[in-house]
Scaffold this motif. Structure first.
Motif, PDB file in Angstrom:
ATOM      1  N   ALA A 143       0.939  -1.113  -0.133  1.00  0.00           N
ATOM      2  CA  ALA A 143      -0.041   0.089   0.067  1.00  0.00           C
ATOM      3  C   ALA A 143       0.965   1.454   0.037  1.00  0.00           C
ATOM      4  N   PRO A 144       0.934   1.992  -1.156  1.00  0.00           N
ATOM      5  CA  PRO A 144       1.722   3.102  -1.170  1.00  0.00           C
ATOM      6  C   PRO A 144       1.891   4.304   0.012  1.00  0.00           C
ATOM      7  N   ALA A 145       3.197   4.745   0.298  1.00  0.00           N
ATOM      8  CA  ALA A 145       3.190   5.753   1.333  1.00  0.00           C
ATOM      9  C   ALA A 145       2.397   6.794   1.096  1.00  0.00           C
ATOM     10  N   LEU A 146       2.079   7.583   2.178  1.00  0.00           N
ATOM     11  CA  LEU A 146       1.263   8.944   2.175  1.00  0.00           C
ATOM     12  C   LEU A 146       2.025   9.925   2.634  1.00  0.00           C
ATOM     13  N   ASP A 147       1.729  11.121   1.925  1.00  0.00           N
ATOM     14  CA  ASP A 147       2.254  12.503   2.532  1.00  0.00           C
ATOM     15  C   ASP A 147       1.611  13.177   3.575  1.00  0.00           C
ATOM     16  N   MET A 148       1.773  14.277   3.973  1.00  0.00           N
ATOM     17  CA  MET A 148       0.916  14.927   4.837  1.00  0.00           C
ATOM     18  C   MET A 148      -0.366  15.085   4.493  1.00  0.00           C
ATOM     19  N   ALA A 149      -0.525  15.147   3.211  1.00  0.00           N
ATOM     20  CA  ALA A 149      -2.183  15.309   2.905  1.00  0.00           C
ATOM     21  C   ALA A 149      -2.969  14.111   2.783  1.00  0.00           C
ATOM     22  N   GLY A 150      -2.221  12.925   2.924  1.00  0.00           N
ATOM     23  CA  GLY A 150      -2.578  11.602   2.681  1.00  0.00           C
ATOM     24  C   GLY A 150      -2.793  11.271   1.233  1.00  0.00           C
TER      25      GLY A 150
END
Length: 251
Positions: A228-235
């Motif tokens: 499941a890919p990584a997420l940034d601060m904004a999801g």
């Protein structure tokens, strides 16, 4: 009794059933070893409604013993359970089992394996043994759901967060390239790969061993891994780079 297929659900590294002349040993720190040492026996290994699980025709073994018939039933239910917990990004919440109840999962397994169960009954399965197998199946189902739930909690954690492993690559006995064996090629392939925003390997480079072993290492990691890919601060999904090492040795 342990159900076949009750280990890693998505291990694409199950044996093909041939004699396996390699001993595979997982090391710590994401390091793996492929070493030719001796012989290793082959391993045996929906929202709201029960999923349709692929039917396996019951093998016709007229001379099968009750124990052999029981093993066929275990193999069928274990395979069905693996289907329910095999990660798939196209499925809501990644797992079929995440969107159905235990009762619906059991119904799907019963439908899938009814023919194998009937063969076992014909060979003399008594009520106690049937009940024992059923209890084992439900325990395996509960264990798989617990593993799946833990993975889903990591997936649904708010960003930023790293990529979550859905399917970790596994080494197979026939991974060592024949040419590399003949030429006694050995070495440690340091594999650097990029996890794309779809959770699949978008780029891979390996160094440290021969060109053939490095390329084989990249092929193994790329084809057998899923995240499941990584997420940034904004999801939002973002790429992530990781490194692992595969050791190739001939003893």
């Amino acid at each position: 009794m342990e159900l076949p297929g009750s280990g890693d659900p998505a291990s694409d590294g199950m044996s093909s059933g041939r004699s396996n002349p390699y001993h595979l040993r997982e090391m710590t720190g994401e390091k793996y070893v492929v070493a030719r040492t001796g012989f290793l026996l082959p391993l045996l290994c929906f929202a709201g409604t029960a999923p349709a699980l692929a039917q396996n025709p019951a093998p016709a073994f007229p001379a099968a013993t009750a124990d052999q018939a029981a093993a066929l039933y275990d193999l069928c239910t274990g395979g069905g359970l693996a289907q329910l917990t095999r990660p798939d990004p196209a499925i809501k919440d990644y797992y079929r089992l995440a969107n159905i109840t235990d009762a619906q999962a059991r119904d799907a397994l019963d439908e899938r394996c009814d023919a194998q169960r009937q063969i076992w009954i014909q060979k003399g399965a008594d009520a106690a043994r049937l009940a024992g197998r059923d209890a084992t199946l439900m325990r395996a189902l509960a264990a798989r759901r617990a593993e799946m739930t833990k993975t889903l909690e990591a997936i649904h954690a708010p960003g930023p967060r790293p990529a979550v492993t859905l399917r970790e690559f596994r080494l197979r006995g026939d991974d060592y390239p024949p040419q590399a064996q003949r030429e006694a090629q050995q070495g440690a392939s340091v594999v650097t790969y990029m996890i794309g925003t779809d959770g699949r390997i978008a780029d891979c480079k390996a160094t440290g061993a021969t060109d053939l072993l490095n390329q084989t290492s990249c092929n193994i990691v790329s084809r057998r891994s899923l995240f499941a890919p990584a997420l940034d601060m904004a999801g939002q999904p973002v790429s992530e780079q990781r490194t692992t090492t595969i050791h190739w040795s001939i003893h």
